[in-house]
Scaffold this motif. Structure first.
Motif, PDB file in Angstrom:
ATOM      1  N   PRO A 173     -24.897 -19.265  -5.443  1.00 30.74           N
ATOM      2  CA  PRO A 173     -23.772 -19.525  -4.535  1.00 30.74           C
ATOM      3  C   PRO A 173     -23.480 -18.432  -3.494  1.00 30.74           C
ATOM      4  O   PRO A 173     -23.226 -18.770  -2.339  1.00 30.74           O
ATOM      5  CB  PRO A 173     -22.586 -19.725  -5.488  1.00 30.74           C
ATOM      6  CG  PRO A 173     -23.193 -20.254  -6.720  1.00 30.74           C
ATOM      7  CD  PRO A 173     -24.546 -19.610  -6.832  1.00 30.74           C
TER       8      PRO A 173
ATOM      9  N   MET B  88     -16.955 -24.583  -1.130  1.00 33.81           N
ATOM     10  CA  MET B  88     -17.331 -24.915  -2.511  1.00 33.81           C
ATOM     11  C   MET B  88     -16.636 -26.172  -2.999  1.00 33.81           C
ATOM     12  O   MET B  88     -17.145 -26.867  -3.880  1.00 33.81           O
ATOM     13  CB  MET B  88     -17.046 -23.739  -3.433  1.00 33.81           C
ATOM     14  CG  MET B  88     -18.077 -22.637  -3.256  1.00 33.81           C
ATOM     15  SD  MET B  88     -18.013 -21.387  -4.532  1.00 33.81           S
ATOM     16  CE  MET B  88     -16.476 -20.579  -4.126  1.00 33.81           C
TER      17      MET B  88
ATOM     18  N   PRO C   9     -24.159 -22.130 -11.650  1.00 30.85           N
ATOM     19  CA  PRO C   9     -25.210 -22.747 -10.814  1.00 30.85           C
ATOM     20  C   PRO C   9     -26.588 -22.812 -11.449  1.00 30.85           C
ATOM     21  O   PRO C   9     -26.902 -22.046 -12.351  1.00 30.85           O
ATOM     22  CB  PRO C   9     -25.250 -21.805  -9.599  1.00 30.85           C
ATOM     23  CG  PRO C   9     -24.779 -20.500 -10.122  1.00 30.85           C
ATOM     24  CD  PRO C   9     -23.750 -20.821 -11.162  1.00 30.85           C
TER      25      PRO C   9
ATOM     26  N   THR D 112     -20.400 -27.357  -7.740  1.00 26.88           N
ATOM     27  CA  THR D 112     -20.055 -25.929  -7.722  1.00 26.88           C
ATOM     28  C   THR D 112     -19.161 -25.516  -8.877  1.00 26.88           C
ATOM     29  O   THR D 112     -18.982 -24.326  -9.125  1.00 26.88           O
ATOM     30  CB  THR D 112     -19.318 -25.554  -6.426  1.00 26.88           C
ATOM     31  OG1 THR D 112     -18.103 -26.314  -6.373  1.00 26.88           O
ATOM     32  CG2 THR D 112     -20.165 -25.854  -5.213  1.00 26.88           C
TER      33      THR D 112
ATOM     34  N   TYR E  56     -26.781 -29.075  -1.538  1.00 24.71           N
ATOM     35  CA  TYR E  56     -26.119 -29.779  -2.627  1.00 24.71           C
ATOM     36  C   TYR E  56     -26.684 -31.180  -2.777  1.00 24.71           C
ATOM     37  O   TYR E  56     -27.111 -31.801  -1.816  1.00 24.71           O
ATOM     38  CB  TYR E  56     -24.613 -29.880  -2.340  1.00 24.71           C
ATOM     39  CG  TYR E  56     -23.963 -28.527  -2.180  1.00 24.71           C
ATOM     40  CD1 TYR E  56     -23.636 -28.031  -0.926  1.00 24.71           C
ATOM     41  CD2 TYR E  56     -23.680 -27.737  -3.301  1.00 24.71           C
ATOM     42  CE1 TYR E  56     -23.042 -26.790  -0.780  1.00 24.71           C
ATOM     43  CE2 TYR E  56     -23.090 -26.489  -3.160  1.00 24.71           C
ATOM     44  CZ  TYR E  56     -22.773 -26.018  -1.903  1.00 24.71           C
ATOM     45  OH  TYR E  56     -22.195 -24.787  -1.761  1.00 24.71           O
TER      46      TYR E  56
ATOM     47  N   THR F  32     -18.565 -17.970  -7.392  1.00 23.30           N
ATOM     48  CA  THR F  32     -19.344 -17.171  -6.457  1.00 23.30           C
ATOM     49  C   THR F  32     -18.801 -15.749  -6.522  1.00 23.30           C
ATOM     50  O   THR F  32     -17.790 -15.502  -7.171  1.00 23.30           O
ATOM     51  CB  THR F  32     -19.281 -17.704  -5.013  1.00 23.30           C
ATOM     52  OG1 THR F  32     -20.339 -17.085  -4.259  1.00 23.30           O
ATOM     53  CG2 THR F  32     -17.957 -17.380  -4.342  1.00 23.30           C
TER      54      THR F  32
END
Lengths: 478, 482
Positions: A176, A161, A171, A167, A265, A118
Motif C-alpha cells: 500500500p 484506500m 495486503p 484495503t 485493485y 498503510t
C-alpha cells in the motif's frame, strides 16, 4: 440514422470543473485551508510528524540507508539543498533527499501504521521537508502551511484506500505505501507548492504512473525503498506538474477498458471528495494512527503483548522463565503469508515473523532495537524456543489491523496450559501511546545520531509547528 | 541432464535461473539473425529518439532533469550543449524515444527497445575511463534486455492481447532495462537476482496515461528505474530472490501468472530469432497502422473511380472495422497525444492525404476543418473475429458515397509489421528523416555505419559522441575495428 453527432468544436477551456472524482481531489488539494484542520487533527498529525522524524533518525544508522545514501551521493552532487536525517554535513538534491529519508523512515519497519493499512507519514514527510528547503527564502512555507500540506497528504491516502474494500485487510498483492503513498506525497507537495487546480490534477495523474510495488519485497532489504520511492516519486510528480507536464485528468475515475489508478485493485469504487466549504472532516479525526513500540511489522505487536502477558503468568507459576518446562508454544494468529516465518535468517525477515517476535518477548521480557541484531537473531536459546512453536489460524482472527488479535499459549510438559491474549496492544489507535511514551520513543531514537540540545529543539519545534514562520527550519534541524 | 556450462543445478527458482542466464549469455550465443534484427532495432530507436528530442514533453523532462548534475555524465541524444547524470540521461532519452509513439513494438505487446537502449548507452558512458565498453558488449547487453522482456511477457496469457490495465513497457520494460544494465555491469549471479528483485518494486504504471503527455515517461522511467535497480544491486542492496517466482512478486501485475525457467545456454534460442519486431512508419499507436494502409488503399480506389479527385463532399459515411481497444477509440481527438491513439483520426488523415507522416500530427493538421468533417462521418465496428492482438488483428475501411456506392479495402498485415518487415532502404530512410532534424549529415551517416558494424566497434563511446552531434571526421580514428 442519427448516430453521428453534430460535430462540436472541442471545448478546451472550462469555466467550472466537471465533477469527476479526479477533479474533486484536485479541488480539495487546491482549496483546503489551515482553518479546516480541527484541533484533534492538528494534535494527531504533529505526533505523527515527531514519531516519523525519530524513526527516520534512528533509521539513518542502518545498512540499507547506507546503500541508498552512497548511491545518491555518488551519482549526484549539485543543487544539494535538502537535508538528510542524522547527517548534518550532508545535503542532496530534493528528490534524492526525500528518497534517502524515506528509506531511513521505513528501514526498520518502525514507522506508523493506519487503517486501512498503510504507512502514511513516511510517504509524505520526507517530500515536504525536502521541498521546504528547495523553495526560495521569500516564499518559504510557514509551519501552518507545512502542517496543512502534511495532512493533505494523509487525507488523500486515506480517501483513496476507501475506494476499495480490498484495503481493509493486510495486503497481498501491492504494498500500500507504494500505491497510495506516492499519491499522498504528490498531493502534499502540490499543496505545499501551491499548484493550480489543473496542476494538482496532473500531479495525481503523473504520480499514478509511478505507483505500485509488489508485496514480495516486504521482509527484504528492498522494502524500505517502497517508502523512499513513494515519497520521492510523488515529489517528482508534483515538480513535473509544476513545470507543465500533463497526464490523464481522469486518473482516479473509473475508466472502463483502460485502467487508471484502479489498476492496483480488483474492486474499485471511487467517489468524489466534497470541496472543503466551512467544514471538512479529515479522516484522521475519526481514525487515529498506531505507533510502534519496537521496530517490526504491526502484526507483531499483538503477539508480543500476548507473549509478555503469558510470560508473567509463567514466571509466577515457575518462579522464573524456564524454557525447559515448555513443551509447545501455540500462536493463534491471522493468515498472512509474509509475516509467518518459523525461522527467519535476516533482520528483515525477523521483523516480519510472528514466531520470532513471540519467542523474543518470551525470552527477554521485551522487544527492542537490539532484538534484531545478527547475534540476537541467531542465538541458540531463541532457536530452541522457535523449535517449539506451532501456529494456528482461528477463523475469527481476521488479517485486519482493526480486528485481529494475538494469543500465545504455553503447553507445559506438566500438562498445564498458560495463555496470554492481546486484542489491542499499547500503541494501537484504540490504546494510543501517551505523550510520555511517544517522547521516550523519539528521544531514544534520535539520541543515536543527534545531541540532546538538537533533540529538544526538534520536539519543541514540532509541538509549536503552527507558529513556525519558516518551516524549512525543521528540515535544517535534522 | 545439465548441459555444458549451465549452472542451473544450483538454482531451483525461476528468479535464480534468470540470473544465471543473464550472467551466462555471451557474444557467442548471438545468432546472425538476432544480430541483424537487433541492429535494425537500435538504429530505428536512435532515430526515433533523436526526432523526439524536439518534442514538448521532452523539453519538460529535460528542464526537470537539469536540476540534478554531477561529475559522471552521459549524453543527451541530439545535444552537445549539456549532459546529465546517467540516470537522468536514460530517463530523458527514453522519454524522447517514446515521445511520439514512433518506436518499435513486439509481440506479445510492448515497446522493447526504448526501455533498454537509453539505459545501456547512458551506463556505457558512466564507467571509469580505463574501462572500455565494446560495441559487442553493448549489443549483447541490449539483447539480454530484450530477451528478458519477451520471456516475462510469455508468463501470462493476458499479455497476448493489447493491454488494459498496466502499460507493458512499465512492467517488463523496467525488468529488461535492469537485466541489460546488470549484464553490462557484469554483476555476479546474486546481484543479478537482486537487480531483478529491486526493479520489480519500480515496475508498473496504469494504462490510463496512454494518449496523454505522460505516456512517454513510461518508457523513460522504465529505462531509468531499471538502471537504478542495477546500480543499487551493485552496491549490495538486496531484495526478494524469488521475485519472478511469486504471485506477490512480478505476478502482482497479472491475474494469470505462470513463470517458467529459461532454456539452457547451449545454443540459446533467442526470442528475437523467432519473433521480429514491428517498426512504425508514422508516429502513432501500432493499431492505427492497419487502418492507415487500408484507408490509403481505399483512397486510391476512390480516386481511380472519380478522375483522380477525392470526392470528399460525396462521402456519406466511413466505417472502420477494428478490434475493440478502448484507448485507441477516439472519435474527436484534440491533442497530438490523443490523435496518435485514434483509429478514427488516422483513417481520416490517410483518406485525406494518401499517407501518414510525422506532419500528420501537427496542430494545424489535427484541427483542419476537412478532417473534422470526415471525423463526423466516421464510426467504428468491432467484428467478433477481430481480436485485439497485434498478431492477428485486421482493419477494414469502407467508404460509402451518397450515391450508395461503397468502396472498401482490408489490411491484414501493414508494411512494417513483422510479417512484412521494412526493407533496409526504408528503415534507413526513416532513420535519416528523423535524425536529420537534430544532427548534421556526417553524424547521421556515422551512426548508421557504427550500428551496422556494432559488433566490431572497440569502444562504443563513439556512438554516444555521434549522438551528441560531433563530427565523424574528427573521430574517424576511433572507428578502427577489431
Amino acid at each position: 440514422m442519427g448516430f453521428w453527432r453534430k460535430m462540436v468544436w472541442p471545448v478546451v477551456a472550462r469555466s467550472a470543473p466537471e465533477e469527476t472524482v479526479t477533479s474533486s481531489f484536485a479541488s480539495f488539494i487546491h482549496a483546503v485551508q489551515p482553518e479546516h484542520l480541527s484541533k484533534t487533527v492538528r494534535h494527531r498529525s504533529k505526533r505523527m510528524i515527531l514519531d516519523s522524524i525519530g524513526v527516520g533518525l534512528v533509521g539513518s544508522t542502518t545498512r540499507v540507508f547506507d546503500i541508498a545514501l552512497r548511491y545518491c551521493r555518488e551519482l549526484y552532487s549539485s543543487v544539494a539543498v535538502s537535508s538528510v536525517y542524522g547527517k548534518p554535513g550532508v545535503k542532496l538534491s530534493p528528490t534524492l533527499a526525500a528518497f534517502t529519508n524515506g528509506v531511513a523512515t521505513h528501514s526498520m519497519d518502525f514507522d506508523d501504521t493506519w487503517h486501512p493499512a498503510t504507512h502514511p507519514s513516511g510517504a509524505v514527510l520526507p517530500a515536504l521537508l525536502a521541498a521546504s528547503q528547495m523553495l526560495p527564502p521569500s516564499t518559504k512555507p510557514n509551519g501552518m502551511d507545512f502542517l496543512l500540506a502534511f495532512n493533505v497528504g494523509l487525507e488523500v491516502q486515506g480517501r483513496l484506500m476507501h475506494f476499495s474494500t480490498e484495503t481493509h485487510n493486510i495486503p497481498k498483492r501491492f504494498h500500500p505505501p507504494s500505491v497510495v503513498g506516492t499519491m499522498g506525497s504528490a498531493a502534499a507537495t502540490a499543496k505545499l507548492l501551491s499548484l493550480s487546480m489543473a496542476q494538482c490534477t496532473h500531479a495525481l495523474g503523473i504520480a499514478a504512473s509511478l505507483a505500485g510495488a509488489p508485496m514480495a519485497n516486504a521482509a527484504t532489504q528492498a522494502k524500505p525503498l517502497h517508502i523512499g520511492n513513494a515519497t520521492r516519486l510523488g515529489l517528482e510528480a508534483a515538480l513535473l506538474a509544476a513545470r507543465g507536464m500533463e497526464a490523464n485528468p481522469l486518473i482516479l475515475d473509473d475508466i472502463p477498458g483502460c485502467s487508471g489508478f484502479s489498476a492496483f485493485y480488483g474492486v474499485y469504487q471511487p467517489t468524489p471528495l466534497s470541496t472543503p466549504s466551512d467544514h471538512h472532516e479529515f479522516l484522521l479525526e475519526k481514525q487515529d494512527i498506531a505507533f510502534k513500540r519496537f521496530p517490526a511489522h504491526l502484526g507483531m505487536h499483538w503477539v508480543v503483548d500476548a507473549a509478555l502477558s503469558v510470560r508473567n503468568l509463567f514466571i509466577n507459576y515457575a518462579g522464573s522463565f524456564s524454557p525447559s518446562l515448555i513443551r509447545t508454544i501455540v500462536l493463534k494468529i491471522p493468515v498472512s503469508k509474509y509475516i509467518n516465518r518459523p525461522f527467519p535468517s535476516s533482520e528483515h525477515q525477523a521483523r516480519h515473523s510472528f514466531q520470532f517476535n513471540a519467542c523474543t518477548a518470551l525470552l527477554d521480557g521485551e522487544v527492542g532495537l537490539g532484538s534484531f541484531s545478527e547475534s540476537s537473531i541467531h542465538r541458540q536459546e531463541l532457536r530452541e524456543l522457535l523449535d517449539k512453536v506451532v501456529v494456528e489460524h482461528p477463523e475469527d482472527n481476521v488479517a485486519n489491523f482493526d480486528k485481529m488479535y494475538g494469543e500465545v499459549a504455553l503447553l507445559l510438559h506438566s500438562g498445564d496450559v498458560l495463555t496470554g491474549k492481546c486484542d489491542t496492544f499499547y500503541g494501537h489507535w484504540r490504546k494510543p501511546l501517551s505523550k510520555e511514551s511517544l517522547l521516550k520513543k523519539f528521544r531514544s531514537n534520535a539520541s543515536h545520531v543527534l545531541p540532546e540540545e538538537k533533540i529538544e529543539t526538534i520536539i519543541t519545534m514540532v509541538d509549536n509547528l503552527e507558529k513556525l514562520s519558516d518551516s524549512s527550519q525543521l528540515a535544517s534541524s535534522l | 541432464m545439465n548441459s555444458m556450462g549451465a549452472k542451473s543445478s544450483k538454482c531451483k527458482t525461476i528468479t535464480g535461473n534468470f540470473a544465471d542466464v543473464i550472467r551466462g549469455l555471451n557474444a557467442n550465443h548471438l545468432t546472425d539473425q538476432v544480430i541483424q534484427r537487433s541492429k535494425r532495432m537500435i538504429l530505428d530507436t536512435l532515430g526515433v529518439g533523436l526526432l523526439g528530442t524536439s518534442t514538448e514533453v521532452c523539453h519538460k523532462v529535460t528542464q526537470y532533469s537539469k536540476i540534478y548534475s554531477s561529475e559522471i555524465s552521459s549524453t543527451i541524444w541530439g545535444h552537445s550543449d549539456f549532459r546529465l547524470p546517467p540516470l537522468y540521461a536514460a530517463f530523458v532519452n527514453g522519454v524522447a524515444v517514446h515521445s511520439m509513439d514512433f518506436d518499435d513494438t513486439w509481440h506479445p505487446a510492448t515497446h522493447p527497445s526504448g526501455a533498454v537502449l537509453p539505459a545501456v548507452i547512458a551506463l556505457s558512458e558512466a564507467f571509469p575511463q580505463k574501462k572500455k565498453i565494446s560495441g559487442l558488449d553493448l549489443l549483447l547487453a541490449f539483447n539480454v534486455g530484450i530477451e528478458v522482456q519477451g520471456r516475462l511477457l510469455r508468463f501470462s496469457g493476458e499479455a497476448r492481447n493489447i493491454p488494459k490495465r498496466f502499460h507493458p513497457p512499465t512492467v517488463v520494460g523496467t525488468m529488461g532495462s535492469a537485466a541489460a544494465c546488470a549484464k553490462l555491469l557484469a554483476l555476479d549471479r546474486l546481484k543479478c537476482k537482486n537487480t531483478l528483485a529491486i526493479a520489480a518494486s519500480y515496475a508498473g504504471a496504469p494504462l490510463a496515461n496512454a494518449a496523454t503527455q505522460t505516456k512517454p515517461l513510461h518508457v523513460g522511467n522504465a529505462a531509468k528505474h531499471g538502471l537504478e535497480a542495477a546500480c543499487l544491486a551493485s552496491q549490495g542492496l538486496q531484495g526478494n530472490k524469488q521475485i519472478l517466482d511469486m504471485e506477490s512478486g512480478i505476478g502482482a501485475f497479472y491475474t494469470d501468472y505462470n513463470p517458467q525457467t529459461l532454456p539452457t545456454l547451449q545454443s540459446y534460442p533467442w526470442l528475437l530469432d523467432q519473433q521480429d519486431v514491428a517498426i512504425k512508419r508514422f508516429p502513432a499507436h501500432l493499431g492505427t497502422h492497419w487502418v492507415a494502409d487500408a484507408a490509403s488503399s481505399v483512397r486510391r480506389k476512390l480516386m481511380e473511380s472519380s478522375g483522380n479527385l477525392l470526392p470528399l463532399d460525396k462521402i456519406e459515411k466511413v466505417i472502420l472495422k477494428v478490434p475493440e481497444v478502448k484507448y485507441v477509440n477516439r472519435p474527436s481527438p484534440t491533442s497530438e497525444h490523443e490523435a496518435r491513439h485514434s483509429f478514427q483520426f488516422v483513417a481520416c488523415s490517410a483518406l485525406l492525404d494518401g499517407s501518414m507522416s510525422v506532419q500528420s500530427f501537427t496542430s494545424e493538421n489535427i484541427h483542419r476543418p476537412a478532417l473534422w468533417e470526415l471525423l463526423c462521418k466516421t464510426q467504428l465496428e468491432h467484428p467478433a473475429d477481430n481480436t485485439p492482438s497485434f498478431e492477428s488483428l485486421y482493419c477494414e475501411v469502407s467508404v460509402t458515397l451518397q450515391d450508395g456506392n461503397a468502396i472498401s479495402d482490408r489490411c491484414d498485415t501493414f508494411y512494417g509489421h513483422w510479417r512484412k518487415p521494412l526493407k533496409k532502404e526504408d528503415l534507413e530512410e526513416k532513420f535519416q528523416s528523423n535524425a536529420s532534424t537534430v544532427l548534421p549529415a556526417e553524424a547521421t551517416e556515422a551512426i548508421i555505419e557504427t550500428v551496422y558494424n556494432l559488433e566490431k566497434i572497440e569502444d562504443c563511446s563513439v556512438l554516444s559522441m555521434f549522438l551528441s552531434g560531433q563530427s565523424a571526421r574528427v573521430l574517424s580514428e576511433k572507428l578502427y575495428f577489431l
